[in-house]
Design an enzyme around this catalytic site. Structure first.
Site, PDB file in Angstrom:
ATOM      1  N   LYS A  15     -42.605  11.813 -11.295  1.00 41.75           N
ATOM      2  CA  LYS A  15     -42.084  12.962 -10.306  1.00 41.75           C
ATOM      3  C   LYS A  15     -42.455  14.371 -10.969  1.00 41.75           C
ATOM      4  O   LYS A  15     -42.640  15.418 -10.309  1.00 41.75           O
ATOM      5  CB  LYS A  15     -40.463  12.878 -10.123  1.00 41.75           C
ATOM      6  CG  LYS A  15     -40.167  11.709  -9.435  1.00 41.75           C
ATOM      7  CD  LYS A  15     -38.528  11.524  -9.002  1.00 41.75           C
ATOM      8  CE  LYS A  15     -37.876  11.623 -10.277  1.00 41.75           C
ATOM      9  NZ  LYS A  15     -37.954  10.309 -11.205  1.00 41.75           N
ATOM     10  N   ARG A  90     -29.897  12.530  -5.481  1.00 40.69           N
ATOM     11  CA  ARG A  90     -29.974  11.324  -6.005  1.00 40.69           C
ATOM     12  C   ARG A  90     -28.771  10.317  -5.559  1.00 40.69           C
ATOM     13  O   ARG A  90     -29.010   9.213  -5.974  1.00 40.69           O
ATOM     14  CB  ARG A  90     -29.678  11.475  -7.575  1.00 40.69           C
ATOM     15  CG  ARG A  90     -30.911  10.771  -8.309  1.00 40.69           C
ATOM     16  CD  ARG A  90     -30.775  11.423  -9.737  1.00 40.69           C
ATOM     17  NE  ARG A  90     -31.338  10.503 -10.861  1.00 40.69           N
ATOM     18  CZ  ARG A  90     -32.272  11.321 -11.703  1.00 40.69           C
ATOM     19  NH1 ARG A  90     -32.544  12.458 -11.024  1.00 40.69           N
ATOM     20  NH2 ARG A  90     -32.892  10.622 -12.570  1.00 40.69           N
ATOM     21  N   ARG A 129     -44.095   8.711 -23.303  1.00 42.71           N
ATOM     22  CA  ARG A 129     -43.855   9.993 -22.849  1.00 42.71           C
ATOM     23  C   ARG A 129     -43.585  11.002 -24.211  1.00 42.71           C
ATOM     24  O   ARG A 129     -42.968  10.826 -24.908  1.00 42.71           O
ATOM     25  CB  ARG A 129     -42.760  10.109 -21.900  1.00 42.71           C
ATOM     26  CG  ARG A 129     -42.530  11.568 -21.482  1.00 42.71           C
ATOM     27  CD  ARG A 129     -41.532  11.790 -20.097  1.00 42.71           C
ATOM     28  NE  ARG A 129     -40.367  10.920 -20.220  1.00 42.71           N
ATOM     29  CZ  ARG A 129     -39.836  10.774 -19.137  1.00 42.71           C
ATOM     30  NH1 ARG A 129     -40.080  11.146 -18.026  1.00 42.71           N
ATOM     31  NH2 ARG A 129     -38.647  10.115 -19.196  1.00 42.71           N
ATOM     32  N   ARG A 162     -37.542  11.905 -25.466  1.00 38.11           N
ATOM     33  CA  ARG A 162     -36.140  12.138 -24.888  1.00 38.11           C
ATOM     34  C   ARG A 162     -35.100  11.042 -25.323  1.00 38.11           C
ATOM     35  O   ARG A 162     -35.504   9.902 -25.598  1.00 38.11           O
ATOM     36  CB  ARG A 162     -36.277  12.093 -23.266  1.00 38.11           C
ATOM     37  CG  ARG A 162     -36.665  13.381 -22.617  1.00 38.11           C
ATOM     38  CD  ARG A 162     -36.840  13.466 -21.335  1.00 38.11           C
ATOM     39  NE  ARG A 162     -35.991  12.536 -20.318  1.00 38.11           N
ATOM     40  CZ  ARG A 162     -36.231  12.373 -19.017  1.00 38.11           C
ATOM     41  NH1 ARG A 162     -37.395  13.036 -18.486  1.00 38.11           N
ATOM     42  NH2 ARG A 162     -35.314  11.705 -18.292  1.00 38.11           N
ATOM     43  N   ARG A 173     -30.996   3.299 -16.578  1.00 37.72           N
ATOM     44  CA  ARG A 173     -31.473   4.365 -15.470  1.00 37.72           C
ATOM     45  C   ARG A 173     -32.152   3.555 -14.357  1.00 37.72           C
ATOM     46  O   ARG A 173     -31.840   3.991 -13.239  1.00 37.72           O
ATOM     47  CB  ARG A 173     -32.542   5.232 -16.225  1.00 37.72           C
ATOM     48  CG  ARG A 173     -31.724   6.309 -17.083  1.00 37.72           C
ATOM     49  CD  ARG A 173     -32.583   6.959 -17.904  1.00 37.72           C
ATOM     50  NE  ARG A 173     -33.623   7.733 -17.443  1.00 37.72           N
ATOM     51  CZ  ARG A 173     -34.973   7.900 -18.204  1.00 37.72           C
ATOM     52  NH1 ARG A 173     -34.773   7.506 -19.281  1.00 37.72           N
ATOM     53  NH2 ARG A 173     -35.907   8.583 -17.384  1.00 37.72           N
TER      54      ARG A 173
HETATM   55  P1  AP5 Z   1     -42.785  11.851 -15.666  1.00 39.28           P
HETATM   56  O1  AP5 Z   1     -43.457  12.751 -14.783  1.00 39.28           O
HETATM   57  O2  AP5 Z   1     -42.211  12.432 -16.762  1.00 39.28           O
HETATM   58  O3  AP5 Z   1     -41.956  10.946 -14.704  1.00 39.28           O
HETATM   59  P2  AP5 Z   1     -40.514  11.386 -14.024  1.00 39.28           P
HETATM   60  O4  AP5 Z   1     -40.473  10.623 -12.827  1.00 39.28           O
HETATM   61  O5  AP5 Z   1     -40.441  12.720 -13.836  1.00 39.28           O
HETATM   62  O6  AP5 Z   1     -39.655  10.712 -14.985  1.00 39.28           O
HETATM   63  P3  AP5 Z   1     -38.069  10.985 -15.495  1.00 39.28           P
HETATM   64  O7  AP5 Z   1     -37.738  10.029 -16.360  1.00 39.28           O
HETATM   65  O8  AP5 Z   1     -38.086  12.208 -15.731  1.00 39.28           O
HETATM   66  O9  AP5 Z   1     -37.126  10.583 -14.137  1.00 39.28           O
HETATM   67  P4  AP5 Z   1     -35.740  10.475 -14.187  1.00 39.28           P
HETATM   68  O10 AP5 Z   1     -35.425  10.428 -12.737  1.00 39.28           O
HETATM   69  O11 AP5 Z   1     -35.171   9.267 -14.965  1.00 39.28           O
HETATM   70  O12 AP5 Z   1     -35.213  11.776 -15.253  1.00 39.28           O
HETATM   71  P5  AP5 Z   1     -34.546  13.005 -14.921  1.00 39.28           P
HETATM   72  O13 AP5 Z   1     -34.831  13.995 -15.929  1.00 39.28           O
HETATM   73  O14 AP5 Z   1     -34.607  13.458 -13.686  1.00 39.28           O
HETATM   74  O15 AP5 Z   1     -43.837  10.708 -16.083  1.00 39.28           O
HETATM   75  C1  AP5 Z   1     -43.505   9.801 -17.149  1.00 39.28           C
HETATM   76  C2  AP5 Z   1     -44.945   9.548 -18.047  1.00 39.28           C
HETATM   77  O16 AP5 Z   1     -45.627   8.857 -17.427  1.00 39.28           O
HETATM   78  C3  AP5 Z   1     -44.995  10.784 -18.815  1.00 39.28           C
HETATM   79  O17 AP5 Z   1     -45.412  10.438 -20.023  1.00 39.28           O
HETATM   80  C4  AP5 Z   1     -46.293  11.044 -17.954  1.00 39.28           C
HETATM   81  O18 AP5 Z   1     -47.540  11.706 -18.774  1.00 39.28           O
HETATM   82  C5  AP5 Z   1     -46.906   9.800 -17.479  1.00 39.28           C
HETATM   83  N1  AP5 Z   1     -47.434   9.767 -16.180  1.00 39.28           N
HETATM   84  C6  AP5 Z   1     -47.075  10.190 -15.039  1.00 39.28           C
HETATM   85  N2  AP5 Z   1     -47.751  10.138 -13.871  1.00 39.28           N
HETATM   86  C7  AP5 Z   1     -48.906   9.258 -14.360  1.00 39.28           C
HETATM   87  C8  AP5 Z   1     -49.725   8.427 -13.887  1.00 39.28           C
HETATM   88  N3  AP5 Z   1     -50.068   8.486 -12.520  1.00 39.28           N
HETATM   89  N4  AP5 Z   1     -50.559   7.558 -14.572  1.00 39.28           N
HETATM   90  C9  AP5 Z   1     -50.171   7.555 -15.862  1.00 39.28           C
HETATM   91  N5  AP5 Z   1     -49.341   8.187 -16.442  1.00 39.28           N
HETATM   92  C10 AP5 Z   1     -48.607   8.972 -15.820  1.00 39.28           C
HETATM   93  O19 AP5 Z   1     -33.119  12.433 -15.079  1.00 39.28           O
HETATM   94  C11 AP5 Z   1     -32.546  12.306 -16.485  1.00 39.28           C
HETATM   95  C12 AP5 Z   1     -30.951  12.111 -16.439  1.00 39.28           C
HETATM   96  O20 AP5 Z   1     -30.221  13.366 -15.886  1.00 39.28           O
HETATM   97  C13 AP5 Z   1     -30.508  10.980 -15.394  1.00 39.28           C
HETATM   98  O21 AP5 Z   1     -30.440   9.599 -15.813  1.00 39.28           O
HETATM   99  C14 AP5 Z   1     -28.948  11.518 -15.245  1.00 39.28           C
HETATM  100  O22 AP5 Z   1     -28.255  11.267 -16.092  1.00 39.28           O
HETATM  101  C15 AP5 Z   1     -29.109  13.084 -15.066  1.00 39.28           C
HETATM  102  N6  AP5 Z   1     -29.512  13.657 -13.822  1.00 39.28           N
HETATM  103  C16 AP5 Z   1     -30.618  14.157 -13.313  1.00 39.28           C
HETATM  104  N7  AP5 Z   1     -30.809  14.498 -11.969  1.00 39.28           N
HETATM  105  C17 AP5 Z   1     -29.462  14.428 -11.546  1.00 39.28           C
HETATM  106  C18 AP5 Z   1     -28.777  14.015 -10.282  1.00 39.28           C
HETATM  107  N8  AP5 Z   1     -29.489  14.505  -9.298  1.00 39.28           N
HETATM  108  N9  AP5 Z   1     -27.651  13.664 -10.077  1.00 39.28           N
HETATM  109  C19 AP5 Z   1     -26.999  13.024 -11.109  1.00 39.28           C
HETATM  110  N10 AP5 Z   1     -27.561  12.860 -12.611  1.00 39.28           N
HETATM  111  C20 AP5 Z   1     -28.793  13.442 -12.767  1.00 39.28           C
HETATM  112 MG    MG Z   2     -38.789  13.846 -14.883  1.00 39.59          MG
END
Ligand code: AP5
Ligand code: MG
Length: 216
Positions: A15, A90, A129, A162, A173
């Site tokens: 994402k 979410r 990552r 991270r 997660r």
């Molecule tokens: P990346 O683009 O970083 O993936 P992502 O989908 O953004 O993954 P996240 O881990 O950030 O998602 P998340 O939803 O768990 O975390 P968030 O920060 O939102 O890509 C991942 C890796 O793959 C990278 O190395 C990239 O280079 C590689 N890659 C990407 N595309 C590729 C491809 N096509 N082919 C090969 N490699 C590829 O949330 C973290 C925490 O914050 C949550 O657990 C929660 O505690 C809190 N939080 C965040 N939002 C909320 C909310 N709305 N409500 C409540 N708590 C929240």
């Molecule tokens: Mg992300």
């Protein structure tokens, strides 16, 4: 009227990676709830301290805190032409709150790309990552390595892994995603906003599919 795109999908599916490409192309604001929490954590704000206690366990930060933060963020002037929401909403309560807040701005969610991949792929992507300290640019040690290990190509800042990317936390997660976020797939499908994107291919191919679907 501003355009609102909600990127939906499991942890590690890409994402953030796709949101950055789309934001560069469209000049829409990239609003990532996770990035805002991490920024607050870095600056040791009260919000950051609250968020950390949940993030470290792989749980969601409470809805009221998260909704207030997003409402504040999308009222900034840089969100005037459009917003790419990454990681919000979410939960069903967050989706309802988003609808209400957008109606205050005379807007609505325009499209919800739902990016999917298998759990094996998610774990491999999260495991490799590296993120940049300054602006959250995203790398992968195998799929998109930086030119120099540990250094961001774009702004030269340090790359880090991270805290919530530890194996146990990732499993939690994914579990939380399946329990609390998956209901949004039907929610947005029912509204005719959802389109599914196969996220298993390389970044550029996923972007191509995403752009083609958004044009339609
Ligand atoms: P990346 O683009 O970083 O993936 P992502 O989908 O953004 O993954 P996240 O881990 O950030 O998602 P998340 O939803 O768990 O975390 P968030 O920060 O939102 O890509 C991942 C890796 O793959 C990278 O190395 C990239 O280079 C590689 N890659 C990407 N595309 C590729 C491809 N096509 N082919 C090969 N490699 C590829 O949330 C973290 C925490 O914050 C949550 O657990 C929660 O505690 C809190 N939080 C965040 N939002 C909320 C909310 N709305 N409500 C409540 N708590 C929240
Ligand atoms: Mg992300």
């Amino acid at each position: 009227m501003a355009t609102f795109i909600v990127l939906l999908g499991p942890p590690g599916v890409g994402k953030g990676t796709q949101a950055k490409v789309l934001a560069d192309m469209t000049k829409f604001a990239h609003v990532s709830s996770g990035d805002i929490f991490r920024e607050n954590l870095k600056n040791q704000t009260e919000l950051g301290k609250v968020a950390k206690s949940y993030m470290d366990k792989g749980e969601l930060v409470p809805d009221d805190v998260t909704i207030r933060m997003i409402r504040d963020r999308i009222s900034h002037p840089d969100c005037g032409s459009g917003v790419i929401l990454d990681g919000f909403p979410r939960t069903p309560a967050q989706a309802d709150a988003l609808e209400k807040m957008l109606s205050e701005f005379n807007g609505h969610v325009d499209a919800v790309p739902y990016i999917t991949a298998t759990e094996d792929i998610l774990i491999e992507r999260i495991g490799g990552r590296w993120s940049c300290r300054a602006q959250g640019h995203i790398y992968h040690q195998k799929f998109s390595p930086p030119k120099q290990a540990g250094v961001c190509d774009v702004d030269g800042s340090e790359l880090f892994q991270r805290d919530d990317d530890k194996v146990e936390t990732v499993a939690k997660r994914i579990h939380v995603y399946l329990e609390q976020t998956i209901p949004l797939v039907d929610y947005y499908r029912g509204k005719g906003k959802l389109f599914e994107i196969d996220g298993t291919q390389a970044v550029e191919q996923v972007t191509e599919k995403l752009l083609a679907a958004l044009k339609r």
